[in-house]
Design an enzyme around this catalytic site. Structure first.
Site, PDB file in Angstrom:
ATOM      1  N   ARG A 197       2.520   1.058  11.833  1.00  0.00           N
ATOM      2  CA  ARG A 197       2.925   0.382  10.590  1.00  0.00           C
ATOM      3  C   ARG A 197       4.426   0.037  10.639  1.00  0.00           C
ATOM      4  NH1 ARG A 197       0.695   3.713   5.672  1.00  0.00           N
ATOM      5  NH2 ARG A 197       1.254   1.767   4.611  1.00  0.00           N
ATOM      6  N   GLU A 207       1.740  18.901   9.680  1.00  0.00           N
ATOM      7  CA  GLU A 207       2.006  17.595   9.042  1.00  0.00           C
ATOM      8  C   GLU A 207       0.803  16.689   9.296  1.00  0.00           C
ATOM      9  OE1 GLU A 207       5.458  15.625  10.684  1.00  0.00           O
ATOM     10  OE2 GLU A 207       4.969  13.723   9.704  1.00  0.00           O
ATOM     11  N   TYR A 257      -5.947   3.258   3.089  1.00  0.00           N
ATOM     12  CA  TYR A 257      -6.211   4.669   2.797  1.00  0.00           C
ATOM     13  C   TYR A 257      -7.666   4.978   2.450  1.00  0.00           C
ATOM     14  CZ  TYR A 257      -1.118   4.802   2.685  1.00  0.00           C
ATOM     15  OH  TYR A 257       0.212   4.702   3.019  1.00  0.00           O
ATOM     16  N   ASN A 308       0.666  16.574   3.629  1.00  0.00           N
ATOM     17  CA  ASN A 308       0.907  15.135   3.728  1.00  0.00           C
ATOM     18  C   ASN A 308       2.023  14.840   2.733  1.00  0.00           C
ATOM     19  OD1 ASN A 308       0.975  12.375   3.748  1.00  0.00           O
ATOM     20  ND2 ASN A 308      -1.248  12.096   3.629  1.00  0.00           N
ATOM     21  N   ARG A 317      -5.540   3.282  -4.298  1.00  0.00           N
ATOM     22  CA  ARG A 317      -4.299   2.772  -3.706  1.00  0.00           C
ATOM     23  C   ARG A 317      -4.582   2.138  -2.335  1.00  0.00           C
ATOM     24  NH1 ARG A 317      -0.088   6.820  -0.653  1.00  0.00           N
ATOM     25  NH2 ARG A 317       1.476   5.248  -0.238  1.00  0.00           N
ATOM     26  N   HIS A 373      -1.092  12.772   8.329  1.00  0.00           N
ATOM     27  CA  HIS A 373      -1.067  11.446   7.719  1.00  0.00           C
ATOM     28  C   HIS A 373      -2.433  10.806   7.862  1.00  0.00           C
ATOM     29  CE1 HIS A 373       3.187  11.667   7.079  1.00  0.00           C
ATOM     30  NE2 HIS A 373       3.298  12.133   8.307  1.00  0.00           N
ATOM     31  N   ALA A 416       5.631   9.404   1.415  1.00  0.00           N
ATOM     32  CA  ALA A 416       6.875   8.735   1.802  1.00  0.00           C
ATOM     33  C   ALA A 416       8.053   9.699   1.959  1.00  0.00           C
ATOM     34  CB  ALA A 416       7.218   7.651   0.791  1.00  0.00           C
ATOM     35  N   PRO A 468       3.796  12.222  -2.890  1.00  0.00           N
ATOM     36  CA  PRO A 468       3.786  11.104  -3.831  1.00  0.00           C
ATOM     37  C   PRO A 468       2.750  10.035  -3.519  1.00  0.00           C
ATOM     38  CG  PRO A 468       5.733  11.028  -2.423  1.00  0.00           C
ATOM     39  CD  PRO A 468       5.084  12.371  -2.207  1.00  0.00           C
ATOM     40  N   ASN A 469       2.130   9.565  -4.582  1.00  0.00           N
ATOM     41  CA  ASN A 469       1.163   8.464  -4.587  1.00  0.00           C
ATOM     42  C   ASN A 469      -0.197   8.835  -3.998  1.00  0.00           C
ATOM     43  OD1 ASN A 469       3.075   6.525  -5.686  1.00  0.00           O
ATOM     44  ND2 ASN A 469       4.092   6.662  -3.705  1.00  0.00           N
TER      45      ASN A 469
HETATM   46  C1  DQA Z   1       1.048   8.496   4.509  1.00  0.00           C
HETATM   47  C2  DQA Z   1       1.948   7.546   5.293  1.00  0.00           C
HETATM   48  C3  DQA Z   1       3.288   7.392   4.590  1.00  0.00           C
HETATM   49  O1  DQA Z   1       4.120   6.495   5.322  1.00  0.00           O
HETATM   50  C4  DQA Z   1       3.081   6.822   3.203  1.00  0.00           C
HETATM   51  O2  DQA Z   1       4.312   6.738   2.526  1.00  0.00           O
HETATM   52  C5  DQA Z   1       2.086   7.585   2.412  1.00  0.00           C
HETATM   53  C6  DQA Z   1       0.872   8.043   3.070  1.00  0.00           C
HETATM   54  C7  DQA Z   1      -0.354   8.605   5.152  1.00  0.00           C
HETATM   55  O3  DQA Z   1      -1.046   9.572   4.844  1.00  0.00           O
HETATM   56  O4  DQA Z   1      -0.763   7.733   5.910  1.00  0.00           O
HETATM   57  O5  DQA Z   1       2.227   7.767   1.211  1.00  0.00           O
HETATM   58  O6  DQA Z   1       1.624   9.796   4.524  1.00  0.00           O
END
Ligand code: DQA
Length: 141
Positions: free
Chosen positions: A104, A95, A22, A71, A17, A97, A74, A9-10
């Site tokens: 954070r 995994e 990011y 990735n 964003r 990020h 959230a 998501p996102n």
């Molecule tokens: C994320 C870190 C997560 O906490 C966050 O919700 C994201 C992006 C990252 O790539 O840094 O959407 O996965």
């Protein structure tokens, strides 16, 4: 070699964003560079804001592909269903990020999926994905 990238998501909004966290690049433009760097690897890409669609994609490729780079956004911090999906397939999942989640908010310090994954790459910006691809290549013996 076939690798599936799954973004949650996102992450469709990368480049727009929270660019201070990011960065300014869209994932699509980064993906072009990644594919160009590894022409010998078939890199497929899937993004969804919907947890169940991510699970369906894991099921779809998870007995066939050589690796999944995920990735989960959230959902990383909440989804036992993603944990179970990763455990249910034979393809190893890395995994990733973009940001260093441990630097954070405390709710980002917990991952529901890490224990089901082969490994974790965190905090190298979009380069986290390249490092994950590298992990599937021949290690030094
Ligand atoms: C994320 C870190 C997560 O906490 C966050 O919700 C994201 C992006 C990252 O790539 O840094 O959407 O996965």
């Amino acid at each position: 070699m076939k690798i599936q990238i799954i973004n949650g998501p996102n992450l469709n909004l990368l480049g727009k964003r929270e660019p201070t966290i990011y960065g300014n690049n869209s994932f699509e433009s980064y993906l072009e560079l990644l594919r160009a760097q590894y022409p010998q690897i078939e890199i497929s890409y899937f993004q969804s804001n919907i947890e169940g669609e991510m699970i369906n994609k894991i099921h779809e490729v998870g007995f066939d592909y050589d690796g999944i780079i995920m990735n989960a956004g959230a959902y990383t911090h909440t989804s036992i269903a993603l944990h179970d999906a990763i455990k249910s397939v034979t393809t190893p999942v890395i995994e990733v990020h973009i940001s260093n989640v441990h630097a954070r908010e405390s709710f980002r310090h917990v991952s529901m999926i890490s224990a089901a994954c082969k490994g974790i790459i965190i905090g190298f910006g979009l380069d986290s994905y390249r490092l994950a691809v590298e992990s599937f290549l021949q290690p030094i013996k």
